[in-house]
Design an enzyme around this catalytic site. Sequence first.
Site, PDB file in Angstrom:
ATOM      1  N   ASP A   1      90.540 -36.025  66.776  1.00 27.33           N
ATOM      2  CA  ASP A   1      90.647 -35.735  68.206  1.00 27.33           C
ATOM      3  C   ASP A   1      90.297 -34.284  68.541  1.00 27.33           C
ATOM      4  O   ASP A   1      90.900 -33.671  69.421  1.00 27.33           O
ATOM      5  CB  ASP A   1      92.064 -36.069  68.689  1.00 27.33           C
ATOM      6  CG  ASP A   1      92.150 -36.212  70.187  1.00 27.33           C
ATOM      7  OD1 ASP A   1      91.158 -36.644  70.801  1.00 27.33           O
ATOM      8  OD2 ASP A   1      93.214 -35.897  70.760  1.00 27.33           O
TER       9      ASP A   1
ATOM     10  N   LYS B   1      89.982 -27.634  71.103  1.00 28.39           N
ATOM     11  CA  LYS B   1      91.370 -27.856  70.714  1.00 28.39           C
ATOM     12  C   LYS B   1      91.745 -27.120  69.441  1.00 28.39           C
ATOM     13  O   LYS B   1      92.913 -26.998  69.110  1.00 28.39           O
ATOM     14  CB  LYS B   1      91.619 -29.357  70.523  1.00 28.39           C
ATOM     15  CG  LYS B   1      91.703 -30.151  71.808  1.00 28.39           C
ATOM     16  CD  LYS B   1      92.009 -31.607  71.509  1.00 28.39           C
ATOM     17  CE  LYS B   1      92.167 -32.415  72.782  1.00 28.39           C
ATOM     18  NZ  LYS B   1      92.425 -33.852  72.502  1.00 28.39           N
TER      19      LYS B   1
END
Length: 259
Positions: free
Chosen positions: A220, A247
């Site tokens: 992710d 991220k």
Amino acid sequence: LDQITAENFSTLELAWRFSTDNLGPRPETNFQSTPLMVNGMLYTTAGSRRAVIALDPETGETFPDFGDGGRVDLTVGLGEGARYRWGGAPTVVRDVVVVGQSMSDTFETKEAIRGDVRAFDVRTGALRWQFHTIPQAGEFGTDSWEDDAWEYSGHAPVWSLFSADAELGYVYMPVTSPTNDMYGGHRGGDNLFGQSLVCVDAETGERVWHFQLVHHGLWDYDPPAAPILMDITVDGRPIKAVAQLTKQAFVFVFDRATG
């Protein structure tokens, strides 16, 4: 407003009412919006997950020439059975409205619907272009999907926000994870354009340049924010740049014209 006073307020009568029932089958239970008046037109939302509408403030009637009877179905161009949702704001540049998608990260199959980026004509609502976030037959990037996994793989949406350079006429798209965002055993290869910053022509949707932040994306590692356009100086040379946060707490900085 000076025509409305404490003395006559109790005698005011309803001029018109606009119902969101005609905007689709899904009823709204959370209708919250602050309408905006711009150049004699009233703009408001039709509740969450549905549409933005433009009304004649005197009559409450929509634009009959915009889209289909004043509205655009945002599942147009998507795969069969697709539903549409997105928490981002549309980007308007060079007379097009660019929209992304928000898709669930809970996957039970290797097959899924693509999270394509689409642009609609700002005046007519017509679909102007659609960018395949997972390239299709004959398009650049299919060779980055082993065993033709591009045929059944899906997702890879832009679920955050776009940025645009109106002078260059470019849109910058932070494309996120393809199916599945945690496992990629069924999609060997680099998997363009998953987890990439992609620059496209705002008027045509054609790719100008791209940089894949993570090859064969797992865990992710999406780019979760709008690309940042900035003017910087490097070694004494001025550069029109675009910066992308990830991220992983990295920031990638590019020449926004050339990549």
